[in-house]
Write a protein that holds these residues in place. Structure first.
Motif: not given
Length: 400
Positions: A295-306
């Protein structure tokens, strides 16, 4: 309940009228022109409790009709009806919800009696479940007094294995036991807490209570995983991981059975500052769940970084997925990605047997939703578990 049906297709209008009559709704007004319907609503918007609106109409289409409903202050229920592409229909539904209209759902033409009955049952359920507090606006001072007066309580929604039906955990959901208004849902006060600097105190109350209940369940031979929602503001306090560890030790709750759910839209406000705290939480073996995934805009980036351990799929992708090929594609892609990343998957918003069967087929790990159980006080969990043990076999009888 007075119902207004708006459709320029005479046959569709008659069909829906007849189906409503078969379901016991005799107080129905039909309009084959949107302008006529708006004239009726403008004279008394409160007169109609439910409006059925076709999307594809001449002069005023369904999207413009929705805009006019907002203009005149319509507060009843709305159901969209269309023969258009499924994605167009769902987009129009999301648009109406974004206007804060009470949208029951969308029906595909030709409307079936079972689909109509299901939608109307949602209307009944929403009326029965609507809290009296929805009419109230609370102040920061009132919330502060509630925190000081121990008026905030936890309810717990069960989470079960899709493969076996076994109870594997619960999510902690805060409620305000208001002395005058009864049980107040979190959407009426969590935003106030975030805006006025009360969210740390609120989270601590929810967390400490959840750890206490979790510790008691463990001591009683029910080693449940307990999930607690945390706010972006909590991730700005550097000693937060140490506080969690201390409270868990005091409650006798293993850190390996605690999951902190972080909404990805919150993380996106500042994707770098929480890394210190989230990494330390993982070093303490506390699970991290990315909540409302998609539901957000950077889901893949969050999975990559956290270092998330769990992917929680938002109910907007789960509910009705068995009837929507586009949602199925999104679900399958999300689940496949999570598997490759070694993450557990949780589907929230599980309300229908068909969606349960679909998620089992897709090898999702855990289900949460009204089909399994509603949020409940901790004291009610044993009775729910006995009831669940009596019916989980039916849901897991077929091979996934």
């Amino acid at each position: 309940m007075k119902i207004l049906v708006v459709d320029d297709d005479g046959f569709a209008l008659q069909l829906l009228d007849r189906q409503l009559a078969n379901l016991g709704f005799s107080n129905v007004v039909s309009c084959n022109h949107a302008r006529e319907a708006l004239t009726r609503l403008e004279s008394d918007a409160a007169y109609f409790g439910l409006v059925f609106c076709d999307l594809q109409m001449p002069e005023i289409d369904g999207v413009e009709f929705v805009r006019q409903l907002v203009r005149i202050g319509y507060r009843g229920g709305l159901a969209l009806v269309s023969g258009e592409d499924e994605r167009v229909l769902r987009t129009a539904e999301r648009l109406a919800r974004a206007h804060h209209l009470d949208v029951l759902g969308a029906l595909h033409k030709p409307v079936t009696l079972s689909a109509l009955q299901g939608l109307l049952s949602l209307r009944h359920a929403s009326r029965c479940d609507a809290p009296e507090s929805a009419r109230h606006i609370y102040t920061p001072q009132q919330l502060r007094a509630a925190l000081d007066g121990n008026q905030l309580i936890n309810h717990y929604q069960p989470k079960v294995s899709l493969a076996s039906g076994e109870l594997v955990g619960v999510e902690s959901l805060v409620r305000w036991q208001h002395p005058d208004d009864g049980l107040v849902e979190p959407e009426h006060f969590v935003g106030i807490a975030e805006k006025h600097g009360l969210i740390d105190d609120l989270t601590r109350v929810v967390l400490v209570t959840a750890l206490r209940h979790g510790g008691a369940w463990h001591a009683g031979g029910l080693p449940l995983q307990v999930a607690v929602n945390i706010s972006m503001e909590n991730l700005g306090v550097l000693d937060f991981p140490d506080m969690v560890e201390r409270e868990a030790a005091a409650a006798g709750m293993p850190l390996t059975h605690l999951v902190l759910e972080v909404t990805e839209s919150c993380l996106m406000k500042d994707p770098l500052s929480p890394l210190d705290i989230l990494t330390r939480l993982r070093l303490k073996r506390i699970g991290l769940s990315i909540d409302d995934f998609g539901t957000g805009h950077s889901s893949l980036a969050q999975l990559r970084d956290i270092p998330f351990t769990e992917l929680k799929i938002d109910r907007s992708f789960v509910h009705g997925a068995s009837r929507n090929s586009y949602l199925q594609v999104i679900l399958e892609a999300s689940l496949a990605m999570a598997r490759q990343l070694g993450m557990k998957t949780v589907a929230e918003g599980m309300e229908e047997r068909a969606d349960w069967n679909l998620l089992r087929t897709c090898s999702c790990d855990v289900a949460q939703g009204y089909l399994v159980g509603k949020p409940m006080p901790a004291a009610d969990l044993p009775a729910w578990l006995r009831e669940w043990e009596g019916r989980r076999g039916e849901l897991t009888s077929r091979p996934a």
